[in-house]
Design an enzyme around this catalytic site. Sequence first.
Site, short mmCIF file in Angstrom:
data_model
loop_
_atom_site.label_atom_id
_atom_site.label_comp_id
_atom_site.label_asym_id
_atom_site.label_seq_id
_atom_site.Cartn_x
_atom_site.Cartn_y
_atom_site.Cartn_z
N THR A 77 -7.79 11.19 0.73
CA THR A 77 -6.70 10.90 1.67
C THR A 77 -5.67 12.01 1.56
O THR A 77 -5.79 12.92 0.75
CB THR A 77 -6.00 9.56 1.33
OG1 THR A 77 -5.33 9.73 0.08
CG2 THR A 77 -6.96 8.39 1.24
N ASN B 35 0.81 -1.22 0.00
CA ASN B 35 0.00 0.00 0.00
C ASN B 35 0.84 1.28 0.00
O ASN B 35 0.44 2.28 -0.60
CB ASN B 35 -0.92 -0.02 1.23
CG ASN B 35 -1.61 1.31 1.43
OD1 ASN B 35 -2.52 1.67 0.70
ND2 ASN B 35 -1.17 2.08 2.42
N LYS C 239 2.86 3.92 -11.49
CA LYS C 239 1.71 3.02 -11.28
C LYS C 239 1.53 2.07 -12.47
O LYS C 239 1.06 0.95 -12.31
CB LYS C 239 0.45 3.85 -11.02
CG LYS C 239 0.48 4.58 -9.66
CD LYS C 239 0.62 3.60 -8.48
CE LYS C 239 0.55 4.29 -7.14
NZ LYS C 239 0.64 3.37 -5.99
N TYR D 165 3.98 10.09 -11.83
CA TYR D 165 3.23 9.16 -10.97
C TYR D 165 2.60 8.07 -11.84
O TYR D 165 2.64 6.88 -11.47
CB TYR D 165 2.16 9.95 -10.21
CG TYR D 165 1.27 9.16 -9.28
CD1 TYR D 165 1.73 8.68 -8.06
CD2 TYR D 165 -0.07 8.91 -9.62
CE1 TYR D 165 0.88 7.98 -7.20
CE2 TYR D 165 -0.91 8.22 -8.77
CZ TYR D 165 -0.44 7.75 -7.57
OH TYR D 165 -1.27 7.06 -6.72
N ILE E 277 -9.36 9.16 -4.16
CA ILE E 277 -9.87 8.81 -2.83
C ILE E 277 -9.46 9.91 -1.86
O ILE E 277 -8.32 10.39 -1.91
CB ILE E 277 -9.26 7.46 -2.35
CG1 ILE E 277 -9.41 6.38 -3.45
CG2 ILE E 277 -9.88 7.01 -1.04
CD1 ILE E 277 -10.80 6.10 -3.91
P1 NAI Z 1 -1.62 8.27 2.24
O1 NAI Z 1 -0.62 9.32 2.00
O2 NAI Z 1 -2.59 8.44 3.35
O3 NAI Z 1 -0.94 6.85 2.43
C1 NAI Z 1 0.33 6.51 1.91
C2 NAI Z 1 1.12 5.90 3.05
O4 NAI Z 1 2.38 5.43 2.54
C3 NAI Z 1 1.41 6.92 4.16
O5 NAI Z 1 1.11 6.37 5.41
C4 NAI Z 1 2.90 7.18 4.01
O6 NAI Z 1 3.53 7.54 5.21
C5 NAI Z 1 3.36 5.83 3.48
N1 NAI Z 1 4.67 5.91 2.83
C6 NAI Z 1 5.09 6.79 1.90
N2 NAI Z 1 6.37 6.56 1.59
C7 NAI Z 1 6.77 5.49 2.32
C8 NAI Z 1 7.97 4.78 2.45
N3 NAI Z 1 9.07 5.09 1.75
N4 NAI Z 1 8.01 3.73 3.31
C9 NAI Z 1 6.93 3.39 4.02
N5 NAI Z 1 5.76 4.04 3.97
C10 NAI Z 1 5.68 5.08 3.12
O7 NAI Z 1 -2.42 8.11 0.86
P2 NAI Z 1 -3.36 6.92 0.34
O8 NAI Z 1 -4.27 7.53 -0.63
O9 NAI Z 1 -3.94 6.16 1.47
O10 NAI Z 1 -2.33 6.01 -0.47
C11 NAI Z 1 -2.25 4.61 -0.34
C12 NAI Z 1 -1.89 4.01 -1.69
O11 NAI Z 1 -3.00 4.20 -2.58
C13 NAI Z 1 -0.69 4.65 -2.38
O12 NAI Z 1 0.08 3.63 -3.00
C14 NAI Z 1 -1.32 5.54 -3.43
O13 NAI Z 1 -0.47 5.78 -4.51
C15 NAI Z 1 -2.53 4.69 -3.82
N6 NAI Z 1 -3.58 5.42 -4.48
C16 NAI Z 1 -4.23 6.46 -3.87
C17 NAI Z 1 -5.22 7.15 -4.53
C18 NAI Z 1 -5.94 8.28 -3.93
O14 NAI Z 1 -6.69 8.95 -4.66
N7 NAI Z 1 -5.80 8.57 -2.64
C19 NAI Z 1 -5.61 6.77 -5.90
C20 NAI Z 1 -4.90 5.66 -6.44
C21 NAI Z 1 -3.92 5.02 -5.75
#
Ligand code: NAI
Length: 248
Positions: free
Chosen positions: A187, A86, A156, A152, A185
Amino acid sequence: MKKTVLITGATTGIGKATAFAFGNKDYNVVFTSRNQARGEEFSKELSDKGVENTFLELDVTNEVAVKTVVEKAVAKYGKLDALVNNAGVALGSVLMADATTEDLRQMLDTNVMGVFYGMKYAIKEMLKTGGGAIVNLASIAGHNGLLYTAQYCATKHAVVGLTKGAAIDYATMGIRINAIAPGAIKTNIIQASIDTGAYSEESIAAIHPMKRMGTPEDIANGIAFLASDDCPFMTGTTLFVDGGYNAQ
Ligand code: NAI
């Protein structure tokens, strides 16, 4: 035997909702965060809801650390049934020529190399213990181009490639590997782009046929499904949870 899931970057957003979704299905939840205090706080939150959990500090760009986390999860619970890759970052919502090389490098290290490390070491353990399921966080940006998001998008698309290729490699070995493609989403990742003025919440909602952004729970339920025994013939695919975006 109770099942065990490992979720990276799980103290916020989609990861956090996913930890609860697996907890509700009575999994042992091993989750990671780069932040010790946030990890401990979330561990307590899960315990208060009756979810058996273990917090491990992890930066997914560190291969040795990823290996150690996977091994610790197996040592504690005997087996890893599911991995959710994730953790991810979206940096620099700008026209491509204005993007910094450093931002792209960080996204490649996290979104691509981090996912590769997780898959690599989880697969090694799953092969020893009779299989499992891996779910990688792709995106609608893993299948399409999106304004201000070329770098990005590249990371992906790579996640989708890793998912498809590995799914074929392990298709006969009891390991299913799928991706999920969320639409936008609510976030921190999206909020960061809204804060810079690149998009507004209304303009993001408007690109989805359902005319809203998704919730972390919308995605968590899709992830838990992909990891479950309810879809034993699904591998190498991407589940779109995107309010109809990809149907356009
Ligand atoms: P978020 O920013 O709340 O969650 C991402 C998490 O990854 C955070 O807790 C962050 O601290 C952690 N992270 C970042 N770099 C890291 C590293 N080097 N090592 C360990 N942890 C690390 O955002 P969200 O939306 O919950 O993102 C979760 C996943 O969903 C991501 O892969 C994002 O790309 C993907 N995603 C999100 C979308 C959205 O619209 N929010 C849409 C499509 C995909």
